[in-house]
Design a protein around this motif. Sequence first.
Motif, PDB file in Angstrom:
ATOM      1  N   MET A   1      45.232  27.538  21.061  1.00  5.36           N
ATOM      2  CA  MET A   1      45.946  28.330  22.035  1.00  5.36           C
ATOM      3  C   MET A   1      47.314  28.641  21.436  1.00  5.36           C
ATOM      4  O   MET A   1      48.007  27.760  20.949  1.00  5.36           O
ATOM      5  CB  MET A   1      46.039  27.528  23.334  1.00  5.36           C
ATOM      6  N   LYS A   2      47.671  29.907  21.499  1.00  7.05           N
ATOM      7  CA  LYS A   2      48.955  30.318  20.948  1.00  7.05           C
ATOM      8  C   LYS A   2      49.730  31.071  22.027  1.00  7.05           C
ATOM      9  O   LYS A   2      49.289  32.112  22.517  1.00  7.05           O
ATOM     10  CB  LYS A   2      48.736  31.203  19.725  1.00  7.05           C
ATOM     11  N   VAL A   3      50.881  30.511  22.401  1.00  6.90           N
ATOM     12  CA  VAL A   3      51.756  31.138  23.383  1.00  6.90           C
ATOM     13  C   VAL A   3      53.161  31.115  22.807  1.00  6.90           C
ATOM     14  O   VAL A   3      53.671  30.052  22.462  1.00  6.90           O
ATOM     15  CB  VAL A   3      51.731  30.373  24.733  1.00  6.90           C
ATOM     16  N   PHE A  46      41.672  39.285  29.982  1.00  2.00           N
ATOM     17  CA  PHE A  46      42.896  39.453  30.772  1.00  2.00           C
ATOM     18  C   PHE A  46      42.765  40.476  31.903  1.00  2.00           C
ATOM     19  O   PHE A  46      43.510  40.424  32.866  1.00  2.00           O
ATOM     20  CB  PHE A  46      44.070  39.797  29.879  1.00  2.00           C
ATOM     21  N   SER A  47      41.831  41.397  31.815  1.00  2.00           N
ATOM     22  CA  SER A  47      41.662  42.384  32.880  1.00  2.00           C
ATOM     23  C   SER A  47      40.673  41.925  33.955  1.00  2.00           C
ATOM     24  O   SER A  47      40.515  42.580  34.976  1.00  2.00           O
ATOM     25  CB  SER A  47      41.204  43.723  32.292  1.00  2.00           C
ATOM     26  N   SER A  48      40.027  40.783  33.754  1.00  2.00           N
ATOM     27  CA  SER A  48      39.039  40.276  34.700  1.00  2.00           C
ATOM     28  C   SER A  48      39.699  39.583  35.890  1.00  2.00           C
ATOM     29  O   SER A  48      40.719  38.911  35.742  1.00  2.00           O
ATOM     30  CB  SER A  48      38.114  39.275  33.990  1.00  2.00           C
ATOM     31  N   ASP A  49      39.086  39.736  37.060  1.00  2.00           N
ATOM     32  CA  ASP A  49      39.614  39.025  38.233  1.00  2.00           C
ATOM     33  C   ASP A  49      39.268  37.544  38.197  1.00  2.00           C
ATOM     34  O   ASP A  49      39.696  36.784  39.049  1.00  2.00           O
ATOM     35  CB  ASP A  49      39.145  39.672  39.537  1.00  2.00           C
ATOM     36  N   ARG A  50      38.494  37.095  37.196  1.00  2.00           N
ATOM     37  CA  ARG A  50      38.174  35.675  37.016  1.00  2.00           C
ATOM     38  C   ARG A  50      38.968  35.061  35.854  1.00  2.00           C
ATOM     39  O   ARG A  50      38.697  33.947  35.430  1.00  2.00           O
ATOM     40  CB  ARG A  50      36.678  35.499  36.750  1.00  2.00           C
ATOM     41  N   CYS A  51      39.930  35.803  35.340  1.00  2.00           N
ATOM     42  CA  CYS A  51      40.791  35.294  34.272  1.00  2.00           C
ATOM     43  C   CYS A  51      41.898  34.445  34.895  1.00  2.00           C
ATOM     44  O   CYS A  51      42.475  34.811  35.921  1.00  2.00           O
ATOM     45  CB  CYS A  51      41.406  36.465  33.507  1.00  2.00           C
ATOM     46  N   VAL A  52      42.204  33.328  34.274  1.00  2.00           N
ATOM     47  CA  VAL A  52      43.234  32.447  34.833  1.00  2.00           C
ATOM     48  C   VAL A  52      44.647  32.950  34.571  1.00  2.00           C
ATOM     49  O   VAL A  52      45.584  32.538  35.254  1.00  2.00           O
ATOM     50  CB  VAL A  52      43.091  30.999  34.311  1.00  2.00           C
ATOM     51  N   LYS A  53      44.809  33.842  33.585  1.00  2.00           N
ATOM     52  CA  LYS A  53      46.146  34.363  33.292  1.00  2.00           C
ATOM     53  C   LYS A  53      46.708  35.065  34.528  1.00  2.00           C
ATOM     54  O   LYS A  53      46.016  35.788  35.208  1.00  2.00           O
ATOM     55  CB  LYS A  53      46.119  35.336  32.120  1.00  2.00           C
ATOM     56  N   THR A 111      53.634  30.956  36.552  1.00  2.00           N
ATOM     57  CA  THR A 111      52.287  31.502  36.416  1.00  2.00           C
ATOM     58  C   THR A 111      51.590  30.993  35.158  1.00  2.00           C
ATOM     59  O   THR A 111      52.231  30.562  34.204  1.00  2.00           O
ATOM     60  CB  THR A 111      52.303  33.043  36.394  1.00  2.00           C
ATOM     61  N   VAL A 112      50.271  31.088  35.171  1.00  2.00           N
ATOM     62  CA  VAL A 112      49.446  30.663  34.039  1.00  2.00           C
ATOM     63  C   VAL A 112      49.514  31.722  32.937  1.00  2.00           C
ATOM     64  O   VAL A 112      49.371  32.914  33.202  1.00  2.00           O
ATOM     65  CB  VAL A 112      47.977  30.462  34.460  1.00  2.00           C
ATOM     66  N   LEU A 113      49.732  31.252  31.726  1.00  2.00           N
ATOM     67  CA  LEU A 113      49.676  32.128  30.555  1.00  2.00           C
ATOM     68  C   LEU A 113      48.330  31.977  29.844  1.00  2.00           C
ATOM     69  O   LEU A 113      47.697  32.956  29.486  1.00  2.00           O
ATOM     70  CB  LEU A 113      50.812  31.806  29.589  1.00  2.00           C
ATOM     71  N   LEU A 114      47.904  30.729  29.648  1.00  2.00           N
ATOM     72  CA  LEU A 114      46.670  30.455  28.922  1.00  2.00           C
ATOM     73  C   LEU A 114      46.281  29.004  29.165  1.00  2.00           C
ATOM     74  O   LEU A 114      47.143  28.175  29.468  1.00  2.00           O
ATOM     75  CB  LEU A 114      46.910  30.673  27.425  1.00  2.00           C
ATOM     76  N   ASP A 115      45.010  28.709  29.044  1.00  2.00           N
ATOM     77  CA  ASP A 115      44.573  27.317  29.152  1.00  2.00           C
ATOM     78  C   ASP A 115      43.422  27.082  28.186  1.00  2.00           C
ATOM     79  O   ASP A 115      42.818  28.030  27.688  1.00  2.00           O
ATOM     80  CB  ASP A 115      44.156  26.966  30.581  1.00  2.00           C
ATOM     81  N   GLU A 116      43.159  25.830  27.914  1.00  2.00           N
ATOM     82  CA  GLU A 116      41.970  25.472  27.152  1.00  2.00           C
ATOM     83  C   GLU A 116      41.544  24.056  27.510  1.00  2.00           C
ATOM     84  O   GLU A 116      42.361  23.235  27.910  1.00  2.00           O
ATOM     85  CB  GLU A 116      42.155  25.651  25.649  1.00  2.00           C
ATOM     86  N   VAL A 117      40.250  23.836  27.389  1.00  2.00           N
ATOM     87  CA  VAL A 117      39.655  22.526  27.644  1.00  2.00           C
ATOM     88  C   VAL A 117      39.024  22.071  26.336  1.00  2.00           C
ATOM     89  O   VAL A 117      38.229  22.793  25.735  1.00  2.00           O
ATOM     90  CB  VAL A 117      38.585  22.589  28.757  1.00  2.00           C
ATOM     91  N   GLU A 130      49.067  26.178  29.869  1.00  2.00           N
ATOM     92  CA  GLU A 130      50.395  26.655  29.481  1.00  2.00           C
ATOM     93  C   GLU A 130      50.868  27.612  30.570  1.00  2.00           C
ATOM     94  O   GLU A 130      50.215  28.620  30.861  1.00  2.00           O
ATOM     95  CB  GLU A 130      50.322  27.357  28.121  1.00  2.00           C
ATOM     96  N   LEU A 131      51.996  27.270  31.167  1.00  2.00           N
ATOM     97  CA  LEU A 131      52.586  28.064  32.239  1.00  2.00           C
ATOM     98  C   LEU A 131      53.872  28.715  31.733  1.00  2.00           C
ATOM     99  O   LEU A 131      54.375  28.366  30.666  1.00  2.00           O
ATOM    100  CB  LEU A 131      52.908  27.159  33.438  1.00  2.00           C
ATOM    101  N   THR A 132      54.417  29.629  32.517  1.00  2.00           N
ATOM    102  CA  THR A 132      55.659  30.290  32.112  1.00  2.00           C
ATOM    103  C   THR A 132      56.811  29.307  31.961  1.00  2.00           C
ATOM    104  O   THR A 132      57.658  29.500  31.093  1.00  2.00           O
ATOM    105  CB  THR A 132      56.049  31.386  33.122  1.00  2.00           C
TER     106      THR A 132
END
Length: 150
Positions: A1-3, A46-53, A111-117, A130-132
């Motif tokens: 993950m890169k933020v 990122f354009s999906s309504d199921r995206c966590v971003k 807000t959420v930027l990115l996540d990983e499990v 990773e949040l703002t």
Amino acid sequence: MKVEWDTEFRGFSVDAGAYLAALPGLKGVLPDGAWEFVSDAGHYSFSSDRCVKDLELAEVSLPVAKSAGPAAIGFLPNPWKHPAGLRIEYVGVTGFSVEYHDSIDWMEAITVLLDEVRPVPGGGIVHEIELTDATIVVRCADLVAVWQKE
């Protein structure tokens, strides 16, 4: 993950490419709930309504008694993107941390930027969000993620 913060554009640059490349190899390694969550077709689109971003952090619940229920994180929908919020419950929690970064003064919400499990050697997972303004890290046996209408 890169933020990373992009000083020129005054915004975040996020890249899930390396994680997405490794994700197919995690099938059968991640527990069922975690795999269902991260392998959802819209999770990293990122354009999906199921995206966590862009989900807004709304609640962190850490029960003080084991019988009080699971640890959980609740997210509100971004009104321009998500028709529903998200609640993640964590099973068998062995670690939970929040590390705050420098605050971004002009943003009203975290807000959420990115996540990983990722799997943990010996069993279980680590879920890094990773949040703002912060990073949340949860170590547990598995998770259950449910998209919820308000």
